[in-house]
Design an enzyme around this catalytic site. Structure first.
Site, PDB file in Angstrom:
ATOM      1  N   LYS A  34       1.337 -34.290  -4.846  1.00 16.21           N
ATOM      2  CA  LYS A  34       1.798 -33.854  -6.168  1.00 16.21           C
ATOM      3  C   LYS A  34       3.057 -33.012  -6.010  1.00 16.21           C
ATOM      4  O   LYS A  34       3.083 -32.065  -5.222  1.00 16.21           O
ATOM      5  CB  LYS A  34       0.700 -33.031  -6.849  1.00 16.21           C
ATOM      6  N   ASP A  61       4.294 -33.808 -11.470  1.00 17.74           N
ATOM      7  CA  ASP A  61       3.601 -32.905 -12.405  1.00 17.74           C
ATOM      8  C   ASP A  61       4.622 -32.030 -13.128  1.00 17.74           C
ATOM      9  O   ASP A  61       4.806 -30.868 -12.786  1.00 17.74           O
ATOM     10  CB  ASP A  61       2.614 -32.078 -11.563  1.00 17.74           C
ATOM     11  N   LYS A  63       4.791 -31.930 -16.684  1.00 13.81           N
ATOM     12  CA  LYS A  63       4.181 -31.498 -17.966  1.00 13.81           C
ATOM     13  C   LYS A  63       5.173 -31.518 -19.127  1.00 13.81           C
ATOM     14  O   LYS A  63       5.450 -30.471 -19.740  1.00 13.81           O
ATOM     15  CB  LYS A  63       3.578 -30.095 -17.825  1.00 13.81           C
ATOM     16  N   ASP A  66       8.199 -32.191 -25.733  1.00 12.73           N
ATOM     17  CA  ASP A  66       9.415 -32.065 -26.539  1.00 12.73           C
ATOM     18  C   ASP A  66       9.295 -33.070 -27.684  1.00 12.73           C
ATOM     19  O   ASP A  66       8.231 -33.677 -27.868  1.00 12.73           O
ATOM     20  CB  ASP A  66      10.657 -32.336 -25.654  1.00 12.73           C
ATOM     21  N   THR A 121      -5.761 -24.274 -18.108  1.00 13.52           N
ATOM     22  CA  THR A 121      -6.935 -23.474 -17.717  1.00 13.52           C
ATOM     23  C   THR A 121      -6.623 -21.975 -17.744  1.00 13.52           C
ATOM     24  O   THR A 121      -7.522 -21.152 -17.725  1.00 13.52           O
ATOM     25  CB  THR A 121      -7.446 -23.868 -16.315  1.00 13.52           C
ATOM     26  N   ARG A 213      -3.727 -24.901  -1.922  1.00 14.12           N
ATOM     27  CA  ARG A 213      -3.866 -23.935  -0.828  1.00 14.12           C
ATOM     28  C   ARG A 213      -4.943 -24.229   0.214  1.00 14.12           C
ATOM     29  O   ARG A 213      -4.694 -23.977   1.401  1.00 14.12           O
ATOM     30  CB  ARG A 213      -4.009 -22.525  -1.423  1.00 14.12           C
TER      31      ARG A 213
END
Ligand code: C5P
Length: 236
Positions: A34, A61, A63, A66, A121, A213
């Protein structure tokens, strides 16, 4: 739907990214990766081409959110990068999602998977009510956005593994769930609040897990990746 592990390349430079990917050189399986805002804004489309040329599948990614015409044109440019998955905010409305699909479809009819972000989230029930004036339970809002995305013809949503089952119930088994917030049992959770292990994400029905991570910061990233794949994909 084939399950897979997606490694989040959350790095701020080409050098760090390629040094990390070099650690997978001897691996049988080329990781699906990603590329998010940090790396894309640092290095631009060149890094996408370079990672693609190394044979990785890419979830871009960015996002998008508009007016429909702008998103349609931006998606047309992004699909020219030959990525495998892109995303946008469902909050842009169904018209925006439909325009995105039109823009992202290549002249030969192929296109990357298009995935919607529902409520981030990081947005709590309280902030959603007070800042966005959306006065409904958060899980209902997430499912409503998922249904809108499905009606617009999108392929799936980003959600918590804990929501994957409900999303599949509402939108069908073929509607893809892409789920971050994955940690190994006993591992450091970092800033993620609701976490699940790769094995639990599998049981909950997630289609793709996005893991940052626990792999990027591991002493042996290739071994951490293999462990994720074993728990989530091959289930040995
Ligand atoms: O390092 P970690 O495994 O927490 O990385 C998760 C990745 O998934 C990050 O790139 C993060 O931006 C992304 N993500 C997330 N939660 C969301 C949407 C995306 O953690 N709701």
């Amino acid at each position: 739907m084939g399950k897979d592990v997606i490694i989040a390349l959350d790095f701020d430079s080409r050098e760090r990214t390629l040094a990390f990917l070099d650690r997978f050189a001897g691996e049988e399986r080329k990781p699906f990766v990603k590329i998010g805002m940090e790396l894309y804004y640092a290095e631009g489309p060149a890094i996408v081409r370079e990672v693609k040329a190394r044979g990785h599948r890419i979830f871009l990614d960015l996002k998008l959110h508009d007016i429909p015409n702008t998103v349609k044109k931006a998606m047309a440019v992004l699909s020219g990068l030959d990525v495998d998955m892109v995303n946008l905010h469902a909050a842009g409305t169904r018209a925006m999602m439909e325009a995105a699909l039109e823009g992202v479809t290549r002249s030969d009819g192929t296109r990357p998977l298009v995935i919607a972000v529902t409520q981030l989230t990081s947005t709590s029930q309280e902030r959603m009510e007070q800042d966005l004036l959306i006065e409904r339970p958060l899980d209902q809002v997430v499912l409503h956005y998922a249904r809108c995305a499905a009606q617009a013809g999108l392929d799936g949503v980003v959600c918590s593994p804990l929501e994957a089952g409900k999303v599949h119930e509402a939108c069908g088994d073929r509607f893809v769930t892409v789920t971050p917030g994955v940690r190994f049992a006993g591992g450091d959770t970092g800033d993620q609040v609701r976490v699940t292990t790769p094995a639990r994400a599998r049981e909950l029905g997630a289609d793709y897990i996005v893991v940052g991570r626990p792999i990027t910061q591991a002493e042996d990233p290739a071994a951490a990746y293999r462990k994720c794949v074993e728990e989530f994909v091959t289930f040995s």
